[in-house]
Design an enzyme around this catalytic site. Sequence first.
Site, mmCIF file in Angstrom:
data_model
loop_
_atom_site.group_PDB
_atom_site.id
_atom_site.type_symbol
_atom_site.label_atom_id
_atom_site.label_comp_id
_atom_site.label_asym_id
_atom_site.label_seq_id
_atom_site.Cartn_x
_atom_site.Cartn_y
_atom_site.Cartn_z
ATOM 1 C CB SER A 7 21.262 49.896 14.994
ATOM 2 O OG SER A 7 22.193 50.276 15.999
ATOM 3 C CG HIS A 32 19.018 53.672 15.141
ATOM 4 N ND1 HIS A 32 17.941 54.460 15.513
ATOM 5 C CD2 HIS A 32 19.497 53.125 16.292
ATOM 6 C CE1 HIS A 32 17.771 54.388 16.820
ATOM 7 N NE2 HIS A 32 18.707 53.590 17.323
ATOM 8 C CG ASP A 34 21.985 52.898 18.871
ATOM 9 O OD1 ASP A 34 20.903 53.344 19.272
ATOM 10 O OD2 ASP A 34 22.092 51.926 18.098
ATOM 11 C CG MET A 36 25.056 53.925 23.951
ATOM 12 S SD MET A 36 25.412 52.176 24.097
ATOM 13 C CE MET A 36 24.163 51.502 23.019
ATOM 14 C CG HIS A 65 18.429 55.940 20.331
ATOM 15 N ND1 HIS A 65 18.354 54.575 20.478
ATOM 16 C CD2 HIS A 65 17.815 56.478 21.428
ATOM 17 C CE1 HIS A 65 17.726 54.289 21.612
ATOM 18 N NE2 HIS A 65 17.403 55.429 22.218
ATOM 19 C CG MET A 67 20.189 55.364 24.396
ATOM 20 S SD MET A 67 20.635 53.718 23.824
ATOM 21 C CE MET A 67 21.431 54.137 22.296
ATOM 22 C CG MET A 136 14.441 52.096 24.196
ATOM 23 S SD MET A 136 15.574 51.944 22.808
ATOM 24 C CE MET A 136 16.363 50.367 23.110
ATOM 25 N N GLY A 141 21.233 50.157 25.824
ATOM 26 C CA GLY A 141 22.632 50.071 26.239
ATOM 27 C C GLY A 141 23.472 49.092 25.441
ATOM 28 N N GLY A 143 23.566 46.202 21.950
ATOM 29 C CA GLY A 143 22.967 45.513 20.816
ATOM 30 C C GLY A 143 22.886 44.023 21.118
ATOM 31 N N GLY A 144 22.198 43.302 20.282
ATOM 32 C CA GLY A 144 22.188 41.836 20.360
ATOM 33 C C GLY A 144 21.318 41.237 21.451
ATOM 34 C CG ASP A 172 16.535 50.795 18.967
ATOM 35 O OD1 ASP A 172 17.168 49.781 18.633
ATOM 36 O OD2 ASP A 172 17.093 51.854 19.359
HETATM 37 C C1 DX5 Z 1 20.276 49.540 22.107
HETATM 38 C C2 DX5 Z 1 20.252 50.416 20.891
HETATM 39 C C3 DX5 Z 1 19.860 49.719 19.653
HETATM 40 C C4 DX5 Z 1 20.746 48.569 19.264
HETATM 41 C C5 DX5 Z 1 19.864 47.560 18.607
HETATM 42 O O1 DX5 Z 1 20.403 50.315 23.239
HETATM 43 O O2 DX5 Z 1 19.385 51.519 21.056
HETATM 44 O O3 DX5 Z 1 19.706 50.619 18.567
HETATM 45 O O4 DX5 Z 1 21.768 48.914 18.378
HETATM 46 O O5 DX5 Z 1 20.618 46.425 18.370
HETATM 47 P P1 DX5 Z 1 19.952 45.033 18.002
HETATM 48 O O6 DX5 Z 1 19.173 45.252 16.727
HETATM 49 O O7 DX5 Z 1 21.129 44.160 17.833
HETATM 50 O O8 DX5 Z 1 19.074 44.650 19.149
HETATM 51 ZN ZN ZN Z 2 18.973 52.771 19.251
#
Ligand code: DX5
Ligand code: ZN
Length: 215
Positions: A7, A32, A34, A36, A65, A67, A136, A141, A143-144, A172
């Site tokens: 991602s 991937h 993302d 938002m 993806h 969102m 999910m 929303g 990462g991490g 994900d």
């Molecule tokens: C979160 C995203 C993910 C995110 C995953 O809303 O859809 O794709 O980037 O990040 P990690 O792998 O750090 O959880």
């Molecule tokens: Zn994602």
Amino acid sequence: MVLIAPSLLAADFGHLAADIKTVETAGADWLHLDIMDGHFVPNLSFGADVVRQLRLLSKLFFDVHLMVEEPEKFMTQFIDGGADQITVHYEACHNLDTVLKNIKTQGVCAGISIKPDTPVCVLEPFLDSLDNILIMTVEPGFGGQKFMSRLLPKIKETAKLIGNRPIHLEVDGGINPETAKLCVEQGANVLVAGSAVFKSDNPAEVIRLLRQSGE
Ligand code: DX5
Ligand code: ZN
């Protein structure tokens, strides 16, 4: 066999080209992306113009993806920008059937994502139109975040619903080599990993370990 989808959200936004080359060389299967909108999720990321520029740099399968609320307003610009697959959120669509048909008519793969508290049964009416289901494993929303292990039975339930259909089962959120293994055991075959890959000193090794989790 599992597919690895780093991602880009966790990449260095000042050096996207270099980070993409790193994961592509390391054997990633999908990239991937993302998207938002600050409404469906409380965060912003990047838009279709960025995707269009990235398309010039990479041959990876672009897994977008979305969102965003009302994805039908935005999906065509991502398809024109080079998306290979558009995954929309069940919770964000008023007319999901039409949205999925529209994506397929434009010649790319179509997917639905569900948030942690959305039940698997909502996917059932759409199975014949789907190439991908994205479960999910964190609240979307950011990462991490930490992988929610309470969702493991949900992955298994989704795999059962998919049966023999040619639909990818993507997970994900909080995916690393350890949580990936748990997800693959339940039937997942596409592993999205942001932080685990891009925040590592050795992304190629993490990609190798993720792949191993499916063997
Ligand atoms: C979160 C995203 C993910 C995110 C995953 O809303 O859809 O794709 O980037 O990040 P990690 O792998 O750090 O959880
Ligand atoms: Zn994602």
